[in-house]
Structures are given as C-alpha cells and as structure tokens.
Design a protein around this motif. Structure first.
Motif, mmCIF file in Angstrom:
data_model
loop_
_atom_site.group_PDB
_atom_site.id
_atom_site.type_symbol
_atom_site.label_atom_id
_atom_site.label_comp_id
_atom_site.label_asym_id
_atom_site.label_seq_id
_atom_site.Cartn_x
_atom_site.Cartn_y
_atom_site.Cartn_z
ATOM 1 N N GLU A 188 0.744 -1.158 0.020
ATOM 2 C CA GLU A 188 -0.109 0.060 0.099
ATOM 3 C C GLU A 188 0.761 1.285 -0.079
ATOM 4 O OE1 GLU A 188 -2.552 -0.404 3.485
ATOM 5 O OE2 GLU A 188 -3.599 -2.199 2.618
ATOM 6 N N ASN A 189 1.760 1.235 0.940
ATOM 7 C CA ASN A 189 2.731 2.429 0.910
ATOM 8 C C ASN A 189 3.569 2.586 -0.476
ATOM 9 O OD1 ASN A 189 2.144 3.150 3.732
ATOM 10 N ND2 ASN A 189 3.813 1.779 4.416
ATOM 11 N N LYS A 190 3.999 1.681 -0.954
ATOM 12 C CA LYS A 190 4.622 1.481 -2.221
ATOM 13 C C LYS A 190 3.796 2.208 -3.481
ATOM 14 C CE LYS A 190 6.708 -0.761 -5.917
ATOM 15 N NZ LYS A 190 6.670 -2.106 -6.586
ATOM 16 N N ASN A 191 2.376 1.768 -3.473
ATOM 17 C CA ASN A 191 1.455 2.284 -4.415
ATOM 18 C C ASN A 191 1.044 3.703 -4.082
ATOM 19 O OD1 ASN A 191 1.360 -0.167 -5.660
ATOM 20 N ND2 ASN A 191 -0.635 -0.812 -4.338
ATOM 21 N N ASN A 192 0.890 4.012 -2.957
ATOM 22 C CA ASN A 192 0.814 5.547 -2.551
ATOM 23 C C ASN A 192 1.857 6.373 -3.027
ATOM 24 O OD1 ASN A 192 -1.809 5.088 -1.311
ATOM 25 N ND2 ASN A 192 -0.736 4.885 0.586
ATOM 26 N N LEU A 193 3.153 5.964 -2.592
ATOM 27 C CA LEU A 193 4.396 6.568 -3.051
ATOM 28 C C LEU A 193 4.412 6.778 -4.555
ATOM 29 C CD1 LEU A 193 7.335 5.413 -0.772
ATOM 30 C CD2 LEU A 193 6.421 7.635 -0.888
ATOM 31 N N ASN A 194 4.297 5.754 -5.484
ATOM 32 C CA ASN A 194 4.236 5.631 -6.743
ATOM 33 C C ASN A 194 3.266 6.671 -7.203
ATOM 34 O OD1 ASN A 194 6.377 3.826 -7.162
ATOM 35 N ND2 ASN A 194 4.969 2.379 -7.366
ATOM 36 N N ARG A 195 1.925 6.920 -6.691
ATOM 37 C CA ARG A 195 0.900 7.870 -7.161
ATOM 38 C C ARG A 195 1.507 9.129 -6.847
ATOM 39 N NH1 ARG A 195 -2.176 10.216 -4.182
ATOM 40 N NH2 ARG A 195 -2.147 8.901 -2.388
ATOM 41 N N LEU A 196 2.006 9.399 -5.599
ATOM 42 C CA LEU A 196 2.463 10.558 -5.193
ATOM 43 C C LEU A 196 3.722 11.136 -6.098
ATOM 44 C CD1 LEU A 196 2.664 10.690 -1.389
ATOM 45 C CD2 LEU A 196 1.160 11.968 -2.897
ATOM 46 N N VAL A 197 4.518 10.219 -6.551
ATOM 47 C CA VAL A 197 5.595 10.626 -7.332
ATOM 48 C C VAL A 197 4.984 11.086 -8.762
ATOM 49 C CG1 VAL A 197 7.512 9.558 -8.616
ATOM 50 C CG2 VAL A 197 7.388 9.315 -6.392
ATOM 51 N N LYS A 198 4.057 10.214 -9.147
ATOM 52 C CA LYS A 198 3.450 10.569 -10.626
ATOM 53 C C LYS A 198 2.748 11.893 -10.430
ATOM 54 C CE LYS A 198 0.305 8.584 -13.974
ATOM 55 N NZ LYS A 198 -0.443 7.147 -14.286
ATOM 56 N N GLU A 199 1.753 12.303 -9.459
ATOM 57 C CA GLU A 199 1.243 13.416 -9.369
ATOM 58 C C GLU A 199 2.365 14.660 -9.159
ATOM 59 O OE1 GLU A 199 -1.194 13.408 -5.797
ATOM 60 O OE2 GLU A 199 -2.607 11.745 -6.651
ATOM 61 N N ARG A 200 3.326 14.424 -8.380
ATOM 62 C CA ARG A 200 4.477 15.392 -8.166
ATOM 63 C C ARG A 200 4.961 15.543 -9.850
ATOM 64 N NH1 ARG A 200 1.795 16.056 -4.329
ATOM 65 N NH2 ARG A 200 2.213 16.129 -2.477
ATOM 66 N N THR A 201 5.374 14.535 -10.332
ATOM 67 C CA THR A 201 6.147 14.799 -11.423
ATOM 68 C C THR A 201 5.134 15.401 -12.456
ATOM 69 O OG1 THR A 201 7.356 12.764 -11.087
ATOM 70 C CG2 THR A 201 7.149 13.323 -13.351
ATOM 71 N N GLN A 202 3.808 15.292 -12.659
ATOM 72 C CA GLN A 202 2.985 16.081 -13.432
ATOM 73 C C GLN A 202 2.989 17.423 -13.022
ATOM 74 O OE1 GLN A 202 -0.504 13.841 -13.060
ATOM 75 N NE2 GLN A 202 -0.247 12.513 -14.600
ATOM 76 N N GLU A 203 2.903 17.764 -11.915
ATOM 77 C CA GLU A 203 2.953 19.158 -11.409
ATOM 78 C C GLU A 203 4.258 19.722 -11.560
ATOM 79 O OE1 GLU A 203 2.098 18.775 -7.179
ATOM 80 O OE2 GLU A 203 0.161 18.257 -7.267
#
Length: 177
Positions: A84-99
């Motif tokens: 779950e933490n890995k998936n959350n981190l991947n999602r956050l990295v993707k969001e931050r990368t887009q931002e």
C-alpha cells in the motif's frame, strides 16, 4: 552373581540408550516438522518478497501453529502495508512529476516571453569558496535583444570570455546572491 548383574546392567544401559536415542530422533522429527520447517517456509517467502517488489502484498501462509502462525500473519500484514505504501508513493511521485512538468512549462513560457533580459549562470568558486567566475547556462530572448548577443554564442562560456573587462566585484556580487 556379579557377572549376571554386570550383564543385566549392560543390557539395561543399552536399552536405556536405545530409548534415549529413539526419543531424541522422535523429538528431532517433531521439532523439524512443527518449528524448523514452518520457519524455513516463512523465511523463503519473506526473502522472495524482499527480492521481488511485485510479490509485495501477497499473504505468507504457514503450516505452523500458534506463534509461527502469528509470525506469518504479522509478515503478511507488513507485506500488505508495504505494498500500500509503495502504491501511495508511486501515485505521489506521478502526481508531483505532473505538477513539476506543468510548473516547468509555465517557467519556460515566462522565461521565453518576458521582455526583460534574463540569464541563468553557474558560479565557479576557488579553493577557498570565493566566487571567481560564472558561466552562462541559459539566456532568454529579452537578454539577446538587450545585449545584442546570441544565446548559441555565449552558452557555456564564462563572463570573462564574453566580457573580458568585467570587474571582479560583479562576480563577487553574483556569487553572494
């Protein structure tokens, strides 16, 4: 009489050693079946998960009892939480990368369209950490218009290559900024 007692003692000792050996083997097999084998099974599964991220979140099943079953369940819970933490981190990295990409586009748009001249430099310091020069990394069209210099002719060059008569206090000033 002593000979028969000695024979009886030897026979009893042999029988006692046989029983002790038998109980040792039985205890060894029981321990191996109920403790060692389940621990090995848990260890192999945990190592497999630790080496392959795609296995994160999978349940670790153990045929052990009581504490070993609890240990396997604890590892399973940890594996699921790590997934779950890995998936959350991947999602956050993707969001931050887009931002970051959006922000970078906005910055580049502003940098390219602003009328004021702007240059990005890399400072060069001496061994004591004092600024001694700087190199042009990027200039905008406003800088080209104001200075009359083309970006491709100055990028990668130092201020002293472009303007040899630059006073050192300007380098100090840029370095302090």
């Amino acid at each position: 009489i002593y000979n028969s007692i000695d024979d009886l003692t030897v026979n009893l000792f042999i029988i006692l050693c046989g029983f002790a050996g038998f109980f040792f083997v039985v205890q060894f097999l029981i321990t191996r079946k109920n403790i060692v084998s389940p621990l090995n099974q848990i260890t192999k599964r945990v190592l497999a998960i630790s080496k392959n991220d795609s296995l994160l979140g999978e349940e670790i099943v153990s045929n052990g009892k009581d504490e070993l079953k609890e240990l396997a369940e604890a590892f399973s819970i940890m594996s699921k939480r790590l997934a779950e933490n890995k998936n959350n981190l991947n999602r956050l990295v993707k969001e931050r990368t887009q931002e970051l990409e959006i922000s970078q586009k906005d910055y580049m748009n502003l940098f390219e369209k602003m009328l004021d001249g702007f240059a990005v430099h890399k400072m060069i310091f001496d061994d004591r950490g004092q600024p001694k020069d700087y190199v042009f990394l990027k200039v905008n069209p406003g800088f080209e218009n104001i200075s009359g210099l083309r970006a491709d002719s100055i990028i990668g060059k130092s201020i002293f290559d472009i303007f040899p008569k630059t006073e050192q206090h300007w380098v100090q000033k840029y370095g302090s900024v």
